[in-house]
Design a protein around this motif. Sequence first.
Motif, PDB file in Angstrom:
ATOM      1  N   LEU A 261       0.443  -9.036  -0.962  1.00  0.00           N
ATOM      2  CA  LEU A 261       1.499  -8.088  -0.607  1.00  0.00           C
ATOM      3  C   LEU A 261       0.892  -6.885   0.078  1.00  0.00           C
ATOM      4  O   LEU A 261      -0.271  -6.536  -0.141  1.00  0.00           O
ATOM      5  N   TYR A 262       1.678  -6.328   0.961  1.00  0.00           N
ATOM      6  CA  TYR A 262       1.191  -5.174   1.714  1.00  0.00           C
ATOM      7  C   TYR A 262       1.978  -3.931   1.331  1.00  0.00           C
ATOM      8  O   TYR A 262       3.076  -4.020   0.798  1.00  0.00           O
TER       9      TYR A 262
ATOM     10  N   GLU B 298       3.341  -2.090   3.301  1.00  0.00           N
ATOM     11  CA  GLU B 298       4.129  -1.709   4.468  1.00  0.00           C
ATOM     12  C   GLU B 298       5.587  -1.433   4.117  1.00  0.00           C
ATOM     13  O   GLU B 298       6.306  -0.775   4.867  1.00  0.00           O
ATOM     14  N   GLN B 299       6.011  -2.075   3.030  1.00  0.00           N
ATOM     15  CA  GLN B 299       7.430  -1.923   2.678  1.00  0.00           C
ATOM     16  C   GLN B 299       7.746  -0.444   2.439  1.00  0.00           C
ATOM     17  O   GLN B 299       7.017   0.256   1.748  1.00  0.00           O
ATOM     18  N   PRO B 300       8.811   0.020   3.020  1.00  0.00           N
ATOM     19  CA  PRO B 300       9.149   1.438   2.825  1.00  0.00           C
ATOM     20  C   PRO B 300       9.406   1.718   1.338  1.00  0.00           C
ATOM     21  O   PRO B 300      10.038   0.916   0.647  1.00  0.00           O
TER      22      PRO B 300
ATOM     23  N   ARG C 231       5.083  -2.988  -4.097  1.00  0.00           N
ATOM     24  CA  ARG C 231       6.248  -3.708  -3.589  1.00  0.00           C
ATOM     25  C   ARG C 231       6.841  -4.532  -4.714  1.00  0.00           C
ATOM     26  O   ARG C 231       6.146  -5.088  -5.550  1.00  0.00           O
TER      27      ARG C 231
END
Lengths: 193, 487
Positions: free
Chosen positions: A29-30, A32-34, A157
């Motif tokens: 998982l990154y 990047e998710q807001p 995330r």
Amino acid sequence: MLPAVNWTRYRVWLAASGLLGGLIAASVLYAEQPQQAEYQVKAAFLYNFAKFVEWPPRAFPTPSAPFSICLMSDPFDGALDKITQGEVLDGHPLVIRRIRSAEDVSSCQMVYLAASDGTRAPEIVKQADAHPVLTVGESDNFISSGGIIRFVQIGGRIRFQINPDAAARASLRLSSKLLRLAEIVRSSAGELQ
Amino acid sequence: MITLRGLSIPKKIVVITVIVSAAALLLASAALIGYDYIAARRDLRVGTTTLAQIVADEVTAAVSFNDRNAALDTLNALRSEPSLVQACVYSEMRLFAGHTFAGATACPPSPLPASRTADLSIIAAPIQLKGKNIGSVVLTATLGPTYGRLRLEIAITTVILALSVAFAFGLAARLHKIVSEPILKLARTADQVSRSKDYSVQVNRQNTDELGILVDSFNEMMRQIRARDADLQARTTALEAANQELRKTAKMKDEFLATLSHELRTPLTSIFGWISLLKTGKLDDDKARQALNVIDRNARTQMQLVEDLLDVSEIVTGKLKITPRWTTAKAIIDPAVDTIRPAAEAKQIRIVQQIANPEEPVFADHERIQQVIWNLLINAIKFSEMQSEIRVEGDRVGSAYQIRVSDNGEGIDPDFAPHLFERFTQADSSSTRRHGGLGLGLAIVRHIVESHGGSVSAFSKGKGLGASFTVSLPIPERSSSSGGDAT
């Protein structure tokens, strides 16, 4: 009409990549998710779960009976109510209900057990086990105690684990698309498949 | 077309074949390639639309649960599709995940409307969840690979076209002979005929089609020309022969006139000579008698000439009348021999008469047959040496009575034999000839004998070996009613 060969080819590709993608999605998982408020995301996920799961007809007393998402404690701060406000799912109007005892679970289609529900959660899961009720929780031992979907937080995330055996026991059919995004966990061992 | 008109027939056939094949192939290839292009465009649109719909379905959960990696995995699976340049997934109207292929530009932040350009198709499919649009998938496909394939197709077609035209050329170069060979053969033959004027040429017919008919017509024309030529040749020959005959006749007449004037003058010279001697009155009786004899003989000779001329004139005009009656061989032979005897005695020629059956009845014109015998005897005396012998024989042979007059004289030149009985002909027609006469005697003989239904023939062993003339007169059945005269 459709070019059959191409279609089949893409189906194979998509299925293969879907399986792979499911595993990767659950493990890698990154950030990047807001960053959203955790429970706002979870509320949206709960609502979306309802769309990727099929309930047997006996789950509803009538075709237009409400679809009940039941809560013991409410960590959503109204976010869930806001999302489901006025929504209808396959003819069933969505309602959010607060339950007090394990007995009430049988009339729910989905039960959310927050971490704050603590020791009562396994009891309710156990109660729901014989009924077509989708149990969603977040405690560490939620899957091993018989729950179907468990939220996990990886790298900030929100992802989820799914126990397909528990779903089968509850006569619920989970969409393969949903399973592809989830980490599959068996209740007996609670390990990765 | 004007340049084509100037070509030979084989070249025309080859050029037309090649043009027709090339045109047909070109048209077929253009149609195929055109169809391929249209089909490829349609397939691309349909295929990309299907693909967009499948992708939209596949990424429903990923979009719902905000799982960008899952969406990217799905898009990544499209990399094997060569026509795709851009695959973009939009959540609501925001770019959720994008994948570009082969160096294409990145996905725009908001979805582009579906559109089509010459080589790009932008296809959008909605992402639907429970009847609600939660986003869209936009795929951009290029016709690049299609163009590549079409270019390859055109290249292959061009090669095939070139090979086909070459093949058509080779085939036509061989097969044109079926049509052109007979025409060329005919043309060559016609040319040869017009050059050499040899109309005996024929062309072999090998086809049963219109060319065969042409060959037949040509041969028929040649045959007609040959027939006309032969006809013309025959007529020319006939005309030449007639012309020669005319010239010969004219020459004969000229010679005859010369001879005639000579023959007529000779006795007169003698007569006038003796008359002038008599006028002097100095001649004794003996000489005077001799003079009168000579005058008498020459006058008779001239008389005979004139009578011969009259006879010939009558023969020519068909007025010579033959009036046969029954008589005897002796009755016609003896007077003739008696008449000629003085002339024979003048040359001391002995006439031997040998008539086998003198009383044999003969049906003839008494005077004319006497004239015949007399003529033959005159000839015999004329061509006999002094003191020689002439034989006159008569005998019945079958149903004819034959009279033969033979001598030991000059005989007949074999070259002259065929013309013996023709008018105005003499073996020696030169002006220095030894013998007089007009050459009418034997012609008159033949005419008279033939008028009796008989024949006359001459025989000689050769020049200097004497000659014999045989007259054969038929003896008709003597009918009871016949009183001796026959008309």
